[in-house]
Motif scaffolding. Structure first.
Motif, PDB file in Angstrom:
ATOM      1  N   GLY A 115       0.792  -1.221   0.000  1.00 16.81           N
ATOM      2  CA  GLY A 115       0.000   0.000   0.000  1.00 16.81           C
ATOM      3  C   GLY A 115       0.825   1.271   0.000  1.00 16.81           C
ATOM      4  O   GLY A 115       0.438   2.272   0.607  1.00 16.81           O
ATOM      5  N   GLU A 116       1.961   1.230  -0.693  1.00 19.94           N
ATOM      6  CA  GLU A 116       2.850   2.383  -0.741  1.00 19.94           C
ATOM      7  C   GLU A 116       3.100   2.824  -2.175  1.00 19.94           C
ATOM      8  O   GLU A 116       3.002   2.025  -3.107  1.00 19.94           O
ATOM      9  CB  GLU A 116       4.203   2.048  -0.089  1.00 19.94           C
ATOM     10  N   ASP A 117       3.429   4.105  -2.341  1.00 16.36           N
ATOM     11  CA  ASP A 117       3.871   4.611  -3.627  1.00 16.36           C
ATOM     12  C   ASP A 117       5.280   4.060  -3.871  1.00 16.36           C
ATOM     13  O   ASP A 117       6.102   4.030  -2.952  1.00 16.36           O
ATOM     14  CB  ASP A 117       3.908   6.142  -3.596  1.00 16.36           C
ATOM     15  N   PRO A 118       5.586   3.610  -5.104  1.00 16.34           N
ATOM     16  CA  PRO A 118       6.930   3.083  -5.371  1.00 16.34           C
ATOM     17  C   PRO A 118       8.052   4.038  -4.983  1.00 16.34           C
ATOM     18  O   PRO A 118       9.133   3.580  -4.582  1.00 16.34           O
ATOM     19  CB  PRO A 118       6.909   2.828  -6.876  1.00 16.34           C
ATOM     20  N   VAL A 119       7.831   5.352  -5.069  1.00 14.33           N
ATOM     21  CA  VAL A 119       8.897   6.301  -4.733  1.00 14.33           C
ATOM     22  C   VAL A 119       9.267   6.248  -3.258  1.00 14.33           C
ATOM     23  O   VAL A 119      10.335   6.745  -2.857  1.00 14.33           O
ATOM     24  CB  VAL A 119       8.509   7.748  -5.117  1.00 14.33           C
ATOM     25  N   ASP A 120       8.405   5.643  -2.450  1.00 13.77           N
ATOM     26  CA  ASP A 120       8.681   5.511  -1.022  1.00 13.77           C
ATOM     27  C   ASP A 120       9.211   4.130  -0.661  1.00 13.77           C
ATOM     28  O   ASP A 120       9.309   3.792   0.528  1.00 13.77           O
ATOM     29  CB  ASP A 120       7.410   5.792  -0.213  1.00 13.77           C
ATOM     30  N   CYS A 121       9.559   3.338  -1.681  1.00 14.00           N
ATOM     31  CA  CYS A 121      10.027   1.966  -1.458  1.00 14.00           C
ATOM     32  C   CYS A 121      11.507   1.841  -1.822  1.00 14.00           C
ATOM     33  O   CYS A 121      11.940   2.312  -2.876  1.00 14.00           O
ATOM     34  CB  CYS A 121       9.218   0.985  -2.302  1.00 14.00           C
ATOM     35  N   LEU A 122      12.258   1.189  -0.943  1.00 18.67           N
ATOM     36  CA  LEU A 122      13.681   0.958  -1.164  1.00 18.67           C
ATOM     37  C   LEU A 122      13.902  -0.460  -1.679  1.00 18.67           C
ATOM     38  O   LEU A 122      13.299  -1.409  -1.165  1.00 18.67           O
ATOM     39  CB  LEU A 122      14.451   1.147   0.144  1.00 18.67           C
ATOM     40  N   VAL A 123      14.763  -0.593  -2.679  1.00 21.38           N
ATOM     41  CA  VAL A 123      15.016  -1.891  -3.310  1.00 21.38           C
ATOM     42  C   VAL A 123      16.506  -2.201  -3.289  1.00 21.38           C
ATOM     43  O   VAL A 123      17.347  -1.340  -3.582  1.00 21.38           O
ATOM     44  CB  VAL A 123      14.519  -1.885  -4.776  1.00 21.38           C
TER      45      VAL A 123
ATOM     46  N   GLY B  62       9.874   3.214 -10.396  1.00 24.87           N
ATOM     47  CA  GLY B  62       9.921   4.446  -9.624  1.00 24.87           C
ATOM     48  C   GLY B  62      10.465   4.287  -8.223  1.00 24.87           C
ATOM     49  O   GLY B  62      10.421   5.232  -7.427  1.00 24.87           O
ATOM     50  N   CYS B  63      10.987   3.112  -7.906  1.00 23.31           N
ATOM     51  CA  CYS B  63      11.523   2.858  -6.572  1.00 23.31           C
ATOM     52  C   CYS B  63      12.905   3.499  -6.408  1.00 23.31           C
ATOM     53  O   CYS B  63      13.566   3.852  -7.373  1.00 23.31           O
ATOM     54  CB  CYS B  63      11.653   1.356  -6.332  1.00 23.31           C
ATOM     55  N   VAL B  64      13.321   3.632  -5.153  1.00 27.71           N
ATOM     56  CA  VAL B  64      14.692   4.033  -4.841  1.00 27.71           C
ATOM     57  C   VAL B  64      15.516   2.753  -4.826  1.00 27.71           C
ATOM     58  O   VAL B  64      15.221   1.828  -4.054  1.00 27.71           O
ATOM     59  CB  VAL B  64      14.770   4.744  -3.482  1.00 27.71           C
ATOM     60  N   VAL B  65      16.533   2.674  -5.684  1.00 27.79           N
ATOM     61  CA  VAL B  65      17.237   1.415  -5.904  1.00 27.79           C
ATOM     62  C   VAL B  65      18.708   1.525  -5.513  1.00 27.79           C
ATOM     63  O   VAL B  65      19.424   2.404  -5.992  1.00 27.79           O
ATOM     64  CB  VAL B  65      17.142   0.974  -7.380  1.00 27.79           C
ATOM     65  N   LEU B  66      19.141   0.604  -4.652  1.00 21.05           N
ATOM     66  CA  LEU B  66      20.551   0.458  -4.331  1.00 21.05           C
ATOM     67  C   LEU B  66      21.065  -0.758  -5.090  1.00 21.05           C
ATOM     68  O   LEU B  66      20.599  -1.879  -4.879  1.00 21.05           O
ATOM     69  CB  LEU B  66      20.745   0.279  -2.830  1.00 21.05           C
TER      70      LEU B  66
ATOM     71  N   GLU C  45      28.561  -1.927 -12.132  1.00 19.74           N
ATOM     72  CA  GLU C  45      27.914  -1.024 -13.081  1.00 19.74           C
ATOM     73  C   GLU C  45      26.415  -1.028 -12.819  1.00 19.74           C
ATOM     74  O   GLU C  45      25.820  -2.099 -12.680  1.00 19.74           O
ATOM     75  CB  GLU C  45      28.189  -1.463 -14.520  1.00 19.74           C
ATOM     76  N   VAL C  46      25.816   0.142 -12.762  1.00 19.66           N
ATOM     77  CA  VAL C  46      24.377   0.236 -12.489  1.00 19.66           C
ATOM     78  C   VAL C  46      23.706   1.116 -13.532  1.00 19.66           C
ATOM     79  O   VAL C  46      24.334   2.018 -14.093  1.00 19.66           O
ATOM     80  CB  VAL C  46      24.111   0.789 -11.075  1.00 19.66           C
ATOM     81  N   PRO C  47      22.419   0.869 -13.811  1.00 19.34           N
ATOM     82  CA  PRO C  47      21.699   1.698 -14.786  1.00 19.34           C
ATOM     83  C   PRO C  47      21.469   3.113 -14.261  1.00 19.34           C
ATOM     84  O   PRO C  47      21.614   3.380 -13.062  1.00 19.34           O
ATOM     85  CB  PRO C  47      20.362   0.961 -14.948  1.00 19.34           C
ATOM     86  N   GLU C  48      21.082   3.978 -15.159  1.00 15.48           N
ATOM     87  CA  GLU C  48      20.732   5.337 -14.765  1.00 15.48           C
ATOM     88  C   GLU C  48      19.555   5.282 -13.784  1.00 15.48           C
ATOM     89  O   GLU C  48      18.631   4.494 -13.944  1.00 15.48           O
ATOM     90  CB  GLU C  48      20.335   6.156 -16.001  1.00 15.48           C
ATOM     91  N   GLY C  49      19.616   6.114 -12.764  1.00 19.08           N
ATOM     92  CA  GLY C  49      18.546   6.140 -11.768  1.00 19.08           C
ATOM     93  C   GLY C  49      18.746   5.161 -10.635  1.00 19.08           C
ATOM     94  O   GLY C  49      17.874   5.010  -9.771  1.00 19.08           O
TER      95      GLY C  49
ATOM     96  N   ALA D 141      19.835   9.383   1.301  1.00 20.24           N
ATOM     97  CA  ALA D 141      20.955   9.776   0.446  1.00 20.24           C
ATOM     98  C   ALA D 141      20.716   9.352  -0.997  1.00 20.24           C
ATOM     99  O   ALA D 141      20.995  10.115  -1.938  1.00 20.24           O
ATOM    100  CB  ALA D 141      22.243   9.154   0.975  1.00 20.24           C
ATOM    101  N   ALA D 142      20.190   8.137  -1.190  1.00 19.24           N
ATOM    102  CA  ALA D 142      19.936   7.644  -2.553  1.00 19.24           C
ATOM    103  C   ALA D 142      18.843   8.455  -3.228  1.00 19.24           C
ATOM    104  O   ALA D 142      18.963   8.802  -4.411  1.00 19.24           O
ATOM    105  CB  ALA D 142      19.543   6.167  -2.504  1.00 19.24           C
ATOM    106  N   ARG D 143      17.784   8.756  -2.511  1.00 16.10           N
ATOM    107  CA  ARG D 143      16.685   9.528  -3.103  1.00 16.10           C
ATOM    108  C   ARG D 143      17.168  10.917  -3.515  1.00 16.10           C
ATOM    109  O   ARG D 143      16.783  11.428  -4.562  1.00 16.10           O
ATOM    110  CB  ARG D 143      15.510   9.621  -2.144  1.00 16.10           C
ATOM    111  N   ASP D 144      18.014  11.521  -2.686  1.00 27.65           N
ATOM    112  CA  ASP D 144      18.551  12.848  -3.023  1.00 27.65           C
ATOM    113  C   ASP D 144      19.419  12.790  -4.281  1.00 27.65           C
ATOM    114  O   ASP D 144      19.398  13.709  -5.107  1.00 27.65           O
ATOM    115  CB  ASP D 144      19.386  13.386  -1.864  1.00 27.65           C
ATOM    116  N   ARG D 145      20.162  11.695  -4.446  1.00 29.94           N
ATOM    117  CA  ARG D 145      21.069  11.587  -5.597  1.00 29.94           C
ATOM    118  C   ARG D 145      20.334  11.380  -6.903  1.00 29.94           C
ATOM    119  O   ARG D 145      20.818  11.789  -7.961  1.00 29.94           O
ATOM    120  CB  ARG D 145      22.054  10.428  -5.381  1.00 29.94           C
ATOM    121  N   ILE D 146      19.175  10.725  -6.862  1.00 31.29           N
ATOM    122  CA  ILE D 146      18.489  10.410  -8.119  1.00 31.29           C
ATOM    123  C   ILE D 146      17.387  11.408  -8.471  1.00 31.29           C
ATOM    124  O   ILE D 146      16.702  11.248  -9.467  1.00 31.29           O
ATOM    125  CB  ILE D 146      17.891   9.001  -8.081  1.00 31.29           C
TER     126      ILE D 146
END
Length: 218
Positions: free
Chosen positions: A153-161, A176-180, A185-189, A212-217
């Protein structure tokens, strides 16, 4: 928080590599290391396509089911050996669960094999799981992560992966998730992350990583 399984929480990628190389040989031509990389983190349909194209084999009706049956039987044999969670993962998961964080497993591995590995890691840590055969399109499509966000029940932007494969990282970022990304090599975003940081980490660390990850992307 959503966790990929193979490679991220448990070191099964070498076993998938063994089975994939053997599948390619069954089709008539062993994959090169570079072609094998195209199958990492993907669904079986992608693996079979890569192997068949590499061998110059045209698949016909019934081949998918026949080769899938072989692959999953072989993986079952390989998983029956000593498979352990990656260093620090279980303690980290226990800390997060104790802090009340809701976590799901999100894996392209189909339910038939996924349950075995989830039990190895610790089913008790997760509120649910989504496997590759339970969504319309597996990774790299975003379906799995959109479904996981819907479950909690969360917006993907509030989910960490946490993800380690290009297909998985791309899927989570597209959702739209925050991805670590646990890869060189990692994709854009996606923000690159060292899995060694799992050792000794707790919920406070996760909050810091997420911010920190959300601020960077952005």
């Amino acid at each position: 928080m959503f966790w990929d399984m193979d490679g991220t929480m448990v070191d099964t990628e070498p076993l998938w590599g063994i089975a994939t190389y053997e599948l390619s040989e069954l089709l008539g031509r062993r994959l090169s290391a570079e072609k094998r990389e195209e199958t990492v983190g993907g669904a079986f349909a992608n693996t079979l396509r890569v192997c068949a194209e590499w061998a110059g084999v045209e698949l016909v009706d019934g081949d998918y089911d026949r080769y899938r049956s072989w692959m999953y039987q072989r993986m079952g044999e390989l998983l029956a050996g000593d498979v352990e969670p990656n260093p620090g993962v279980r303690d980290f998961l226990a800390s997060l669960k104790g802090a009340g964080m809701r976590m799901l497993v999100t894996t392209n591995t189909e339910r038939e094999l996924a349950d075995y590995c989830i039990d190895i890691v610790g089913r008790e840590f997760f509120v649910d799981s989504v496997t590759g055969d339970e969504v319309a399109q597996p990774k790299p499509a975003p379906d799995m992560y959109l479904r996981a966000a819907e479950i909690v029940g969360e917006d993907p932007v509030d989910c960490l992966v946490f993800e380690d494969s290009w297909a998985g990282m791309s899927a989570a970022a597209t959702a739209g998730c925050v991805v670590l990304g646990l890869a060189e090599e990692v994709p854009e975003g996606v923000v690159r992350f060292d899995p060694a940081e799992f050792v000794g980490a707790d919920a406070h660390d996760v909050s810091a990583w997420f911010s920190a990850a959300r601020d960077r992307i952005k």
